[in-house]
Design a protein around this motif. Structure first.
Motif, PDB file in Angstrom:
ATOM      1  N   GLN A   5       0.890  -1.151   0.000  1.00  0.00           N
ATOM      2  CA  GLN A   5       0.000   0.000   0.000  1.00  0.00           C
ATOM      3  C   GLN A   5       0.926   1.197   0.000  1.00  0.00           C
ATOM      4  O   GLN A   5       1.924   1.219   0.724  1.00  0.00           O
ATOM      5  N   ALA A   6       0.597   2.198  -0.825  1.00  0.00           N
ATOM      6  CA  ALA A   6       1.508   3.334  -0.976  1.00  0.00           C
ATOM      7  C   ALA A   6       0.717   4.617  -1.180  1.00  0.00           C
ATOM      8  O   ALA A   6      -0.411   4.597  -1.678  1.00  0.00           O
ATOM      9  N   SER A   7       1.326   5.716  -0.835  1.00  0.00           N
ATOM     10  CA  SER A   7       0.754   7.025  -1.144  1.00  0.00           C
ATOM     11  C   SER A   7       1.198   7.396  -2.561  1.00  0.00           C
ATOM     12  O   SER A   7       2.174   6.839  -3.072  1.00  0.00           O
ATOM     13  N   PRO A   8       0.506   8.336  -3.200  1.00  0.00           N
ATOM     14  CA  PRO A   8       0.922   8.743  -4.547  1.00  0.00           C
ATOM     15  C   PRO A   8       2.392   9.158  -4.620  1.00  0.00           C
ATOM     16  O   PRO A   8       3.088   8.819  -5.580  1.00  0.00           O
ATOM     17  N   SER A   9       2.881   9.844  -3.604  1.00  0.00           N
ATOM     18  CA  SER A   9       4.274  10.315  -3.640  1.00  0.00           C
ATOM     19  C   SER A   9       5.283   9.177  -3.505  1.00  0.00           C
ATOM     20  O   SER A   9       6.451   9.338  -3.841  1.00  0.00           O
ATOM     21  N   GLU A  10       4.850   8.015  -3.025  1.00  0.00           N
ATOM     22  CA  GLU A  10       5.754   6.871  -2.847  1.00  0.00           C
ATOM     23  C   GLU A  10       5.840   5.968  -4.080  1.00  0.00           C
ATOM     24  O   GLU A  10       6.741   5.139  -4.173  1.00  0.00           O
ATOM     25  N   LEU A  11       4.906   6.118  -5.019  1.00  0.00           N
ATOM     26  CA  LEU A  11       4.832   5.180  -6.145  1.00  0.00           C
ATOM     27  C   LEU A  11       6.103   5.142  -6.983  1.00  0.00           C
ATOM     28  O   LEU A  11       6.523   4.065  -7.411  1.00  0.00           O
ATOM     29  N   SER A  12       6.731   6.282  -7.218  1.00  0.00           N
ATOM     30  CA  SER A  12       7.935   6.309  -8.067  1.00  0.00           C
ATOM     31  C   SER A  12       9.100   5.551  -7.421  1.00  0.00           C
ATOM     32  O   SER A  12      10.057   5.188  -8.109  1.00  0.00           O
ATOM     33  N   ARG A  13       9.022   5.280  -6.145  1.00  0.00           N
ATOM     34  CA  ARG A  13      10.038   4.476  -5.459  1.00  0.00           C
ATOM     35  C   ARG A  13       9.552   3.042  -5.268  1.00  0.00           C
ATOM     36  O   ARG A  13      10.280   2.090  -5.536  1.00  0.00           O
ATOM     37  N   VAL A  14       8.316   2.872  -4.815  1.00  0.00           N
ATOM     38  CA  VAL A  14       7.790   1.547  -4.474  1.00  0.00           C
ATOM     39  C   VAL A  14       7.714   0.636  -5.701  1.00  0.00           C
ATOM     40  O   VAL A  14       8.117  -0.532  -5.641  1.00  0.00           O
ATOM     41  N   VAL A  15       7.196   1.151  -6.815  1.00  0.00           N
ATOM     42  CA  VAL A  15       7.018   0.298  -7.996  1.00  0.00           C
ATOM     43  C   VAL A  15       8.361  -0.251  -8.500  1.00  0.00           C
ATOM     44  O   VAL A  15       8.516  -1.462  -8.637  1.00  0.00           O
ATOM     45  N   PRO A  16       9.375   0.588  -8.761  1.00  0.00           N
ATOM     46  CA  PRO A  16      10.651   0.019  -9.224  1.00  0.00           C
ATOM     47  C   PRO A  16      11.317  -0.901  -8.193  1.00  0.00           C
ATOM     48  O   PRO A  16      11.895  -1.930  -8.552  1.00  0.00           O
ATOM     49  N   ASP A  17      11.228  -0.535  -6.902  1.00  0.00           N
ATOM     50  CA  ASP A  17      11.829  -1.386  -5.864  1.00  0.00           C
ATOM     51  C   ASP A  17      11.202  -2.775  -5.878  1.00  0.00           C
ATOM     52  O   ASP A  17      11.907  -3.789  -5.823  1.00  0.00           O
ATOM     53  N   CYS A  18       9.876  -2.825  -5.930  1.00  0.00           N
ATOM     54  CA  CYS A  18       9.183  -4.123  -5.928  1.00  0.00           C
ATOM     55  C   CYS A  18       9.483  -4.911  -7.195  1.00  0.00           C
ATOM     56  O   CYS A  18       9.657  -6.136  -7.143  1.00  0.00           O
ATOM     57  N   CYS A  19       9.554  -4.224  -8.335  1.00  0.00           N
ATOM     58  CA  CYS A  19       9.902  -4.918  -9.588  1.00  0.00           C
ATOM     59  C   CYS A  19      11.250  -5.621  -9.447  1.00  0.00           C
ATOM     60  O   CYS A  19      11.408  -6.776  -9.840  1.00  0.00           O
ATOM     61  N   GLY A  20      12.214  -4.930  -8.875  1.00  0.00           N
ATOM     62  CA  GLY A  20      13.537  -5.527  -8.683  1.00  0.00           C
ATOM     63  C   GLY A  20      13.510  -6.723  -7.756  1.00  0.00           C
ATOM     64  O   GLY A  20      14.142  -7.749  -8.036  1.00  0.00           O
ATOM     65  N   GLY A  68       4.662  11.061 -17.026  1.00  0.00           N
ATOM     66  CA  GLY A  68       3.516  11.505 -17.817  1.00  0.00           C
ATOM     67  C   GLY A  68       2.373  10.515 -17.868  1.00  0.00           C
ATOM     68  O   GLY A  68       1.391  10.723 -18.588  1.00  0.00           O
ATOM     69  N   LEU A  69       2.458   9.423 -17.101  1.00  0.00           N
ATOM     70  CA  LEU A  69       1.418   8.392 -17.143  1.00  0.00           C
ATOM     71  C   LEU A  69       0.041   8.889 -16.731  1.00  0.00           C
ATOM     72  O   LEU A  69      -0.975   8.327 -17.137  1.00  0.00           O
ATOM     73  N   GLY A  70      -0.016   9.926 -15.928  1.00  0.00           N
ATOM     74  CA  GLY A  70      -1.306  10.460 -15.498  1.00  0.00           C
ATOM     75  C   GLY A  70      -2.191  10.828 -16.677  1.00  0.00           C
ATOM     76  O   GLY A  70      -3.420  10.672 -16.613  1.00  0.00           O
ATOM     77  N   ALA A  71      -1.592  11.287 -17.774  1.00  0.00           N
ATOM     78  CA  ALA A  71      -2.374  11.659 -18.958  1.00  0.00           C
ATOM     79  C   ALA A  71      -3.067  10.450 -19.571  1.00  0.00           C
ATOM     80  O   ALA A  71      -4.201  10.549 -20.049  1.00  0.00           O
ATOM     81  N   ALA A  72      -2.416   9.303 -19.553  1.00  0.00           N
ATOM     82  CA  ALA A  72      -3.040   8.081 -20.090  1.00  0.00           C
ATOM     83  C   ALA A  72      -4.213   7.666 -19.213  1.00  0.00           C
ATOM     84  O   ALA A  72      -5.279   7.289 -19.715  1.00  0.00           O
ATOM     85  N   HIS A  73      -4.019   7.731 -17.900  1.00  0.00           N
ATOM     86  CA  HIS A  73      -5.107   7.396 -16.985  1.00  0.00           C
ATOM     87  C   HIS A  73      -6.282   8.358 -17.180  1.00  0.00           C
ATOM     88  O   HIS A  73      -7.441   7.928 -17.240  1.00  0.00           O
ATOM     89  N   ASP A  74      -5.993   9.643 -17.303  1.00  0.00           N
ATOM     90  CA  ASP A  74      -7.049  10.632 -17.522  1.00  0.00           C
ATOM     91  C   ASP A  74      -7.792  10.372 -18.828  1.00  0.00           C
ATOM     92  O   ASP A  74      -9.019  10.459 -18.879  1.00  0.00           O
TER      93      ASP A  74
END
Length: 152
Positions: free
Chosen positions: A22-37, A101-107
């Motif tokens: 579970q993550a906050s929006p500000s944590e995603l840029s760290r959590v996603v790559p860390d978990c992928c690794g 820029g992924l937010g634009a795709a979601h929007d």
């Protein structure tokens, strides 16, 4: 640059090896790559066959699963567990460019669904293209596919 084309697709479930967070929006840029690794380390340790990286966002509280597509057998290892992408009707768009820029795709997908009277079912996910060397010098080529499950 997000593709302006939103597609309506029927998808089968894809098996995954993931870590749940579970993550906050500000944590995603760290959590996603860390978990992928971490997931790739477990996949490599088992010499399992895997595909692209995936992040599934299950709800607005950002309960997520991050990992890889499985192309063969995999045994759960510690916090790396089995899961799968949702199956069924989805609305999808492709984003080309940096992840910021992924937010634009979601929007684009959410706006298209609203304009076309499609109700979102809850989960959405991103599938990240396999990293290409040219993306290091031209990040506009980075490909990410965005999916939103639709209510029946």
């Amino acid at each position: 640059m997000t593709s302006s084309v939103v597609q309506l697709l029927q998808l089968k479930s894809v098996p995954l090896a993931v870590i749940r967070r579970q993550a906050s929006p500000s944590e995603l840029s760290r959590v996603v790559p860390d978990c992928c690794g971490l997931v790739w380390n477990a996949v490599r340790a088992q010499q399992a066959k895997a595909g692209r990286h995936v992040a599934i966002y299950w709800d607005g509280a950002i309960r997520l699963e991050v990992g890889v597509e499985l192309l063969g057998p995999f045994t759960e290892q510690g916090e790396v567990v089995l899961s799968a992408t949702p199956a069924g009707a989805v609305a999808s768009a492709t984003h080309f460019g940096p992840y910021s820029g992924l937010g634009a795709a979601h929007d684009a997908v959410r706006q298209w669904c609203k304009a076309n009277n499609h109700t979102l079912a809850g989960p959405n996910w991103e599938i990240y293209g396999h990293w290409q060397p040219e993306w290091n010098t031209d990040p506009s080529q980075i490909r990410t596919d965005v999916y939103y499950q639709l209510a029946r």
